[in-house]
Design an enzyme around this catalytic site. Structure first.
Site, PDB file in Angstrom:
ATOM      1  N   LYS A 193       6.952  -2.113 -89.913  1.00 20.54           N
ATOM      2  CA  LYS A 193       7.282  -3.466 -89.427  1.00 20.54           C
ATOM      3  C   LYS A 193       6.008  -4.001 -88.784  1.00 20.54           C
ATOM      4  O   LYS A 193       5.690  -3.669 -87.642  1.00 20.54           O
ATOM      5  CB  LYS A 193       8.412  -3.365 -88.394  1.00 20.54           C
ATOM      6  CG  LYS A 193       9.294  -4.590 -88.259  1.00 20.54           C
ATOM      7  CD  LYS A 193       8.596  -5.860 -87.855  1.00 20.54           C
ATOM      8  CE  LYS A 193       8.263  -5.911 -86.381  1.00 20.54           C
ATOM      9  NZ  LYS A 193       7.443  -7.113 -86.038  1.00 20.54           N
ATOM     10  N   THR A 215       2.878  -2.002 -73.457  1.00 15.01           N
ATOM     11  CA  THR A 215       3.588  -0.961 -72.708  1.00 15.01           C
ATOM     12  C   THR A 215       5.053  -1.349 -72.516  1.00 15.01           C
ATOM     13  O   THR A 215       5.952  -0.498 -72.589  1.00 15.01           O
ATOM     14  CB  THR A 215       2.871  -0.725 -71.362  1.00 15.01           C
ATOM     15  OG1 THR A 215       1.565  -0.229 -71.660  1.00 15.01           O
ATOM     16  CG2 THR A 215       3.599   0.289 -70.498  1.00 15.01           C
ATOM     17  N   CYS A 227      -6.839  -2.914 -77.447  1.00 15.62           N
ATOM     18  CA  CYS A 227      -6.127  -2.203 -76.381  1.00 15.62           C
ATOM     19  C   CYS A 227      -7.075  -1.448 -75.451  1.00 15.62           C
ATOM     20  O   CYS A 227      -6.828  -1.332 -74.267  1.00 15.62           O
ATOM     21  CB  CYS A 227      -5.087  -1.262 -76.977  1.00 15.62           C
ATOM     22  SG  CYS A 227      -5.737  -0.245 -78.306  1.00 15.62           S
ATOM     23  N   GLU A 285      -3.086  -6.384 -68.192  1.00 12.29           N
ATOM     24  CA  GLU A 285      -3.774  -6.522 -69.480  1.00 12.29           C
ATOM     25  C   GLU A 285      -3.735  -7.991 -69.896  1.00 12.29           C
ATOM     26  O   GLU A 285      -2.681  -8.563 -70.099  1.00 12.29           O
ATOM     27  CB  GLU A 285      -3.070  -5.651 -70.518  1.00 12.29           C
ATOM     28  CG  GLU A 285      -3.882  -5.475 -71.766  1.00 12.29           C
ATOM     29  CD  GLU A 285      -3.248  -4.514 -72.760  1.00 12.29           C
ATOM     30  OE1 GLU A 285      -2.017  -4.492 -72.878  1.00 12.29           O
ATOM     31  OE2 GLU A 285      -4.001  -3.781 -73.424  1.00 12.29           O
TER      32      GLU A 285
HETATM   33  P1  NAD Z   1       4.292  -6.261 -78.657  1.00 10.27           P
HETATM   34  O1  NAD Z   1       4.303  -4.910 -78.074  1.00 10.27           O
HETATM   35  O2  NAD Z   1       5.357  -7.212 -78.249  1.00 10.27           O
HETATM   36  O3  NAD Z   1       4.310  -6.194 -80.254  1.00 10.27           O
HETATM   37  C1  NAD Z   1       3.782  -5.112 -81.008  1.00 10.27           C
HETATM   38  C2  NAD Z   1       4.745  -4.829 -82.138  1.00 10.27           C
HETATM   39  O4  NAD Z   1       6.013  -4.438 -81.603  1.00 10.27           O
HETATM   40  C3  NAD Z   1       5.034  -6.044 -83.023  1.00 10.27           C
HETATM   41  O5  NAD Z   1       5.206  -5.616 -84.355  1.00 10.27           O
HETATM   42  C4  NAD Z   1       6.351  -6.552 -82.480  1.00 10.27           C
HETATM   43  O6  NAD Z   1       7.092  -7.305 -83.410  1.00 10.27           O
HETATM   44  C5  NAD Z   1       7.051  -5.255 -82.135  1.00 10.27           C
HETATM   45  N1  NAD Z   1       8.122  -5.357 -81.140  1.00 10.27           N
HETATM   46  C6  NAD Z   1       8.247  -6.246 -80.131  1.00 10.27           C
HETATM   47  N2  NAD Z   1       9.378  -6.011 -79.438  1.00 10.27           N
HETATM   48  C7  NAD Z   1       9.975  -4.950 -80.002  1.00 10.27           C
HETATM   49  C8  NAD Z   1      11.158  -4.212 -79.722  1.00 10.27           C
HETATM   50  N3  NAD Z   1      11.963  -4.528 -78.708  1.00 10.27           N
HETATM   51  N4  NAD Z   1      11.454  -3.150 -80.496  1.00 10.27           N
HETATM   52  C9  NAD Z   1      10.645  -2.801 -81.508  1.00 10.27           C
HETATM   53  N5  NAD Z   1       9.522  -3.461 -81.839  1.00 10.27           N
HETATM   54  C10 NAD Z   1       9.179  -4.524 -81.091  1.00 10.27           C
HETATM   55  O7  NAD Z   1       2.925  -6.903 -78.395  1.00 10.27           O
HETATM   56  P2  NAD Z   1       2.549  -8.430 -78.660  1.00 10.27           P
HETATM   57  O8  NAD Z   1       3.657  -9.385 -78.377  1.00 10.27           O
HETATM   58  O9  NAD Z   1       2.036  -8.482 -80.023  1.00 10.27           O
HETATM   59  O10 NAD Z   1       1.474  -8.622 -77.550  1.00 10.27           O
HETATM   60  C11 NAD Z   1       1.843  -8.622 -76.172  1.00 10.27           C
HETATM   61  C12 NAD Z   1       0.876  -7.815 -75.395  1.00 10.27           C
HETATM   62  O11 NAD Z   1       0.849  -6.461 -75.884  1.00 10.27           O
HETATM   63  C13 NAD Z   1      -0.553  -8.264 -75.529  1.00 10.27           C
HETATM   64  O12 NAD Z   1      -0.840  -9.340 -74.710  1.00 10.27           O
HETATM   65  C14 NAD Z   1      -1.268  -7.018 -75.154  1.00 10.27           C
HETATM   66  O13 NAD Z   1      -1.292  -6.890 -73.770  1.00 10.27           O
HETATM   67  C15 NAD Z   1      -0.430  -5.916 -75.725  1.00 10.27           C
HETATM   68  N6  NAD Z   1      -0.906  -5.398 -77.028  1.00 10.27           N
HETATM   69  C16 NAD Z   1      -1.465  -4.174 -77.064  1.00 10.27           C
HETATM   70  C17 NAD Z   1      -1.921  -3.672 -78.274  1.00 10.27           C
HETATM   71  C18 NAD Z   1      -2.543  -2.330 -78.373  1.00 10.27           C
HETATM   72  O14 NAD Z   1      -3.235  -2.068 -79.366  1.00 10.27           O
HETATM   73  N7  NAD Z   1      -2.305  -1.428 -77.442  1.00 10.27           N
HETATM   74  C19 NAD Z   1      -1.801  -4.428 -79.428  1.00 10.27           C
HETATM   75  C20 NAD Z   1      -1.195  -5.679 -79.362  1.00 10.27           C
HETATM   76  C21 NAD Z   1      -0.735  -6.134 -78.144  1.00 10.27           C
END
Ligand code: NAD
Length: 495
Positions: A189, A244, A298, A398
């Site tokens: 996904k 996180t 990240c 972050e």
């Molecule tokens: P997110 O954690 O919301 O999304 C990452 C993935 O998880 C996406 O595919 C999203 O659709 C999915 N997701 C979201 N909610 C979910 C749930 N309840 N159950 C299962 N999957 C779910 O991150 P984001 O909205 O893309 O970004 C938000 C923040 O996350 C950023 O501002 C940043 O701080 C952080 N981030 C970190 C990384 C990393 O590499 N560690 C990458 C992207 C974002």
């Protein structure tokens, strides 16, 4: 603004209504719903992707299970290895299209996405080599009698991969590489903001000969398709990269059938510059450690700890370097930073500009959106906050944007204490010419990925695990692949 000129639009986008890729076929959502994905450089709609829900995840997981139990389970290690080499070849031949898709969908400059070719190919090759490498062992035992003890390894089954938008081209390979090397199957996904590269890659895998159903892609929102995948009783393991907050949700959702989990989560990584460092290298190195990918990494080194005796000089040079960075149209040659991925991310990053000032940090440069031709896109100027305290929100949370916080320190002990005073532990770096300082730092920093006199380099063969709330499970190296395997112990009575 030259973003998305028609001459370089990849064929894949000539039909901009993208569906799920399940069982080797394009399939619409069972509800018929879709969502829009935007070009962050222009703010315009780029394509629509299917909006997956529980029922679409059910279909994809069933396809992945059939493939896992079917012909894929009879592939020998050598056959998987040979297949992965063919996959590598197909990805290499189609790489330019994938790089274009990433640039269009998430905004990284084309020069950056194209430069990922070498790392991506080496990553796939590494996982291909692992297809022939994993094994059990025979272990001398202390049992009374004529017993032989050994271990066998077996693929865990269906992997649920949930990936972020910040590096789609490479993120999916940490999952697909492990799955293909071990004989697992996967449902991926991708992030709703950047799904296109993952969809096209899944199609290319089938062209390369990967059996239908081995790698499936369900697109959609995190709280719908993502949550359904994390909770699905037919999924054996979840590999997740993202925030996180979402990581915590995934742990809860996965409890139903005790899924194995590997999580790579957020970070607020320290980048520590000592007075004896070579500033000609440390200034650009620390700057790009934050700014690369417009800060959407990240393990970005967002907290730059600078020894007080060189603070003034360092900040002045950092500001000069920041002025020299070219931010703009990701297709323009020479551009180093593109837009942020989405309006949501833009609003989030801009909110931290005022938070930093209100909390008393000094904004040394940046803090603004880009104007003129770029005003419709989600562009933010690279920003330096000076005289930041480690307890300010910009040093604790972050931001995921091109925002550096410079925090002064006096002694190595103080630098370590401040560096470790965070809920995260993903990355960290030290810039010094003193081997004793280096040694103290690499042993003392509580983080999974460390760099000395460089920042951000990674290799699939080298594993790490996040400390604290930066996640768990080893990513990279042979132990990464082990995460896709069960281990069975066997005791044979020789009498
Ligand atoms: P997110 O954690 O919301 O999304 C990452 C993935 O998880 C996406 O595919 C999203 O659709 C999915 N997701 C979201 N909610 C979910 C749930 N309840 N159950 C299962 N999957 C779910 O991150 P984001 O909205 O893309 O970004 C938000 C923040 O996350 C950023 O501002 C940043 O701080 C952080 N981030 C970190 C990384 C990393 O590499 N560690 C990458 C992207 C974002």
């Amino acid at each position: 603004m030259t973003a998305t000129p028609s001459a370089i639009r990849p064929d894949f986008l000539s039909n901009p209504e993208k569906l799920h890729f399940i069982d080797g076929q394009w399939q619409p959502s069972l509800t018929g719903e879709s969502l829009q994905t935007f070009n962050p450089a222009t703010g315009k709609v780029l394509a629509t992707v299917a909006r997956g829900r529980q029922q679409d995840v059910d279909v994809a997981v069933a396809a992945a299970r059939r493939a896992f139990e079917g012909s894929w389970s009879r592939f020998t290690p050598h056959e998987r290895y040979a297949l992965m080499l063919r996959v590598c070849d197909v990805i290499e031949r189609n790489f330019d299209e994938l790089a274009l898709l990433d640039t269009l969908d998430m905004g990284a400059p084309l020069s950056r996405t194209k430069a990922m070719k070498d790392g991506l190919i080496k990553t796939i090759m590494y996982f291909a080599s692992q297809a022939m490498s994993w094994s059990g062992s025979t272990i001398p035992n202390s049992l009374s009698g004529n017993y032989t003890t050994l271990t066998l390894k077996a693929p865990v089954g269906v992997i649920g991969g949930i990936t972020p938008w910040n590096a789609p081209l490479i993120s999916m390979w940490w999952i697909m590489g492990g799955a293909l090397a071990t004989g697992c199957t996967a449902v991926i996904k991708p992030a709703e903001d950047a799904s296109l590269t993952t969809l096209r890659t899944a199609e290319l895998l089938v062209e390369a000969g990967v059996p239908a159903g081995v790698i499936n892609v369900v697109t959609g929102y995190g709280n719908e398709a993502g949550a359904a995948l994390a909770a699905h009783m037919g999924v054996d393991r979840i590999a997740f990269t993202g925030s996180t907050v979402t990581g915590r949700e995934i742990i809860k959702a996965s409890a139903g059938n005790m899924k194995r989990i590997q999580l790579e989560l957020g970070g607020k990584s320290p980048d520590i510059v000592f007075a004896d460092a070579n500033l000609d290298k440390a200034v650009p190195g620390a700057a790009m450690g934050v700014y690369n990918n417009s800060g959407q990494i990240c393990s970005a080194g967002t907290r730059i700890f600078v020894q007080r005796s060189i603070q003034e000089e360092f900040v002045s040079r950092l500001v000069d370097f920041t002025k020299s960075i070219k931010t703009g149209d990701p297709f323009e040659p020479g551009v180093q930073l593109g837009p942020l991925v989405s309006k949501r991310q833009l609003d989030r990053v801009m909110s931290y500009m005022s938070i930093g000032v209100e909390d008393g940090a000094r904004m040394a440069i940046g803090g603004n959106r880009l104007e003129g031709e770029l005003a419709e896109g989600y562009f933010v100027a690279p920003t330096v906050f000076d005289s930041v305290r480690n307890d300010m929100r910009i040093a604790r949370e972050e931001i995921f944007g091109p925002v550096a916080s410079v925090i002064p320190f006096d002694t190595a002990e103080e630098a370590l204490r401040l560096a470790n005073d965070t809920e995260y532990g993903l990355g960290g770096a030290v810039w010094t010419t003193n081997v004793s300082t280096m040694s103290k730092m690499i042993h003392g920093i509580k983080a999974g990925k460390l760099w000395v006199n460089c920042y951000g380099l990674a290799d699939a063969a080298v594993g790490f695990s996040g400390y604290k709330q930066s996640g768990y499970g080893i990513k990279g190296g042979a132990q990464h692949v082990e995460g896709f395997l069960y281990e069975k112990s066997v005791c044979i009575n020789g009498d």
